[in-house]
Motif scaffolding. Structure first.
Motif, short mmCIF file in Angstrom:
data_model
loop_
_atom_site.label_atom_id
_atom_site.label_comp_id
_atom_site.label_asym_id
_atom_site.label_seq_id
_atom_site.Cartn_x
_atom_site.Cartn_y
_atom_site.Cartn_z
N LEU A 115 0.90 -1.24 -0.03
CA LEU A 115 0.01 0.07 -0.08
C LEU A 115 0.91 1.20 0.15
O LEU A 115 2.07 1.18 0.68
CB LEU A 115 -0.97 -0.02 1.21
CG LEU A 115 -2.02 -1.02 1.18
CD1 LEU A 115 -2.75 -1.06 2.56
CD2 LEU A 115 -3.07 -1.13 0.19
N ASN A 124 -5.62 5.32 -1.24
CA ASN A 124 -5.21 3.88 -2.03
C ASN A 124 -5.89 3.29 -2.97
O ASN A 124 -5.53 2.87 -3.93
CB ASN A 124 -4.80 2.99 -0.73
CG ASN A 124 -3.36 2.80 -0.31
OD1 ASN A 124 -2.46 2.46 -1.13
ND2 ASN A 124 -3.02 3.66 0.61
N ARG A 176 -8.13 -2.22 -3.03
CA ARG A 176 -7.46 -1.57 -4.20
C ARG A 176 -7.38 -2.19 -5.52
O ARG A 176 -7.51 -1.54 -6.65
CB ARG A 176 -6.01 -1.18 -3.69
CG ARG A 176 -5.48 -0.32 -4.50
CD ARG A 176 -4.06 0.25 -3.85
NE ARG A 176 -2.96 -0.88 -4.00
CZ ARG A 176 -1.80 -0.70 -3.71
NH1 ARG A 176 -1.25 0.20 -3.27
NH2 ARG A 176 -1.05 -1.91 -3.45
#
Length: 271
Positions: A115, A124, A176
Motif C-alpha cells: 500500500l 489507496n 485496491r
C-alpha cells in the motif's frame, strides 16, 4: 527459439479460456523455472497453485503481471496475447504501451500489501481508477467506498496503513486491486505475512469474492485446508511443470503421483 508464426494471433470461440499458458518457458541462465508450461483457466474458475519452494508457482503470477519476461511460448488473456502483440498477422514481443493496456485486466495482491504509506485506505483505492482508468474523483470515491464496505474496511477508510493491522492492510490491498475492475485476480501467499489470529479476516474476504463475483482467480498458497475449501481446481507444481491437478476432493483425498503424495504428507507433518 520459438517460431511465433505458429502461434494464433487471437484465440476465438465460445470455449476460449480466460487464461492460457501455451508452451511457456522461463529460465534464469541455466536454471529452468518453468518448462513448456501448458495451462488453461476458464472464466470464473478459482485455481490454487501449490508446490515446494522453487517449483515455479509464484513465477506464474509474476509473468501474468508482466513483472517477468518469458523465454518461450505465449500467454493469452481473454483470447488476446499478453506477452506478444499482433503485427502484420504474426506475433511479436509486446511493447510497453500494449503491456500497459493488457495489464489492466489483471489485479494482484502480494504477500506484503504494498500500500502507499502516505495515503489513507480510501485514497489507496482511488489512485488507480483516477490516474489509470480516468475516472473522476467522485466516481473513484464511490467505487472505493463500495469495495471497502465489501471487505469490511469502510470504518477505517481515513486511516493510513501504519494505523492498520496486517489483516486490515491486506483487505485494503484486495479492495485496491478490485477497484481497477480486473477480469483476473492473483493472490500470492496473501496470508503468509499475517499473524495466525488475523488470517481468517483475509480468507473470509477471498471466500466472499469467490461466492459473489465472477472473477477468474489464481492463488498461490501454502494453506492446504483453504485451497481445498475454496478452489475449483488445485495444481501441484514440481520442477517447473504441473505434476498433478484436479478438483480439490480428488486431489487431496486420492493423489495419483508419488511426488504429490510425498508433498502432501510433508505438509501434514509440518502442520
Amino acid at each position: 527459439m520459438d517460431n511465433y508464426a505458429s502461434y494464433p494471433v487471437e484465440l476465438t470461440g465460445h470455449d476460449k479460456p480466460m487464461v492460457r499458458f501455451m508452451h511457456v518457458t522461463k529460465s534464469y541462465g541455466p536454471l529452468t523455472v518453468l518448462d513448456e508450461l501448458n495451462l488453461d483457466i476458464a472464466e470464473g474458475e478459482m485455481v490454487s497453485i501449490i508446490g515446494p519452494s522453487g517449483s515455479g508457482k509464484t513465477t506464474v503470477l509474476r509473468m501474468l503481471m508482466t513483472l517477468e519476461t518469458i523465454n518461450g511460448g505465449v500467454i493469452y488473456i481473454d483470447g488476446k496475447p499478453l506477452t506478444h502483440m499482433p503485427k502484420r498477422g504474426v506475433l511479436v514481443p509486446a511493447d510497453a504501451g500494449y503491456l500497459r493496456r493488457m495489464r489492466r485486466n489483471i489485479g494482484m495482491c502480494f504477500q506484503h500489501f504494498n500500500l502507499f504509506p502516505h495515503m489513507s485506505a480510501l485514497h489507496n483505492c482511488m489512485e488507480g481508477p483516477v490516474h489509470v482508468l480516468g475516472l473522476s474523483k467522485a466516481e473513484a470515491r464511490e467505487r472505493a467506498e463500495e469495495l471497502l464496505e465489501m471487505v469490511g474496511m469502510i470504518e477505517k477508510k481515513d486511516e493510513h496503513p501504519s494505523r492498520l493491522s496486517g489483516g486490515q492492510q491486506q483487505r485494503v490491498a484486495i479492495a485496491r486491486a478490485l477497484a481497477m475492475r480486473p477480469k483476473i485476480m492473483l493472490f500470492d501467499e496473501v496470508t503468509s505475512a499475517l499473524d495466525p489470529e488475523v488470517i481468517g479476516e483475509v480468507t473470509n474476504v477471498i471466500r466472499k469474492l469467490v461466492s459473489e463475483c465472477k472473477l477468474t482467480m489464481l492463488m498461490v498458497t501454502h494453506q492446504m485446508g483453504f485451497a481445498r475449501d475454496i478452489s475449483d481446481r488445485v495444481c501441484f507444481f514440481f520442477g517447473g511443470r504441473i505434476e498433478e491437478q484436479g478438483p480439490p476432493e480428488e486431489f487431496f483425498d486420492n493423489p495419483k503421483r508419488e511426488r504429490t503424495q510425498k508433498f502432501l504428507s510433508a505438509v501434514k507433518e509440518a502442520d
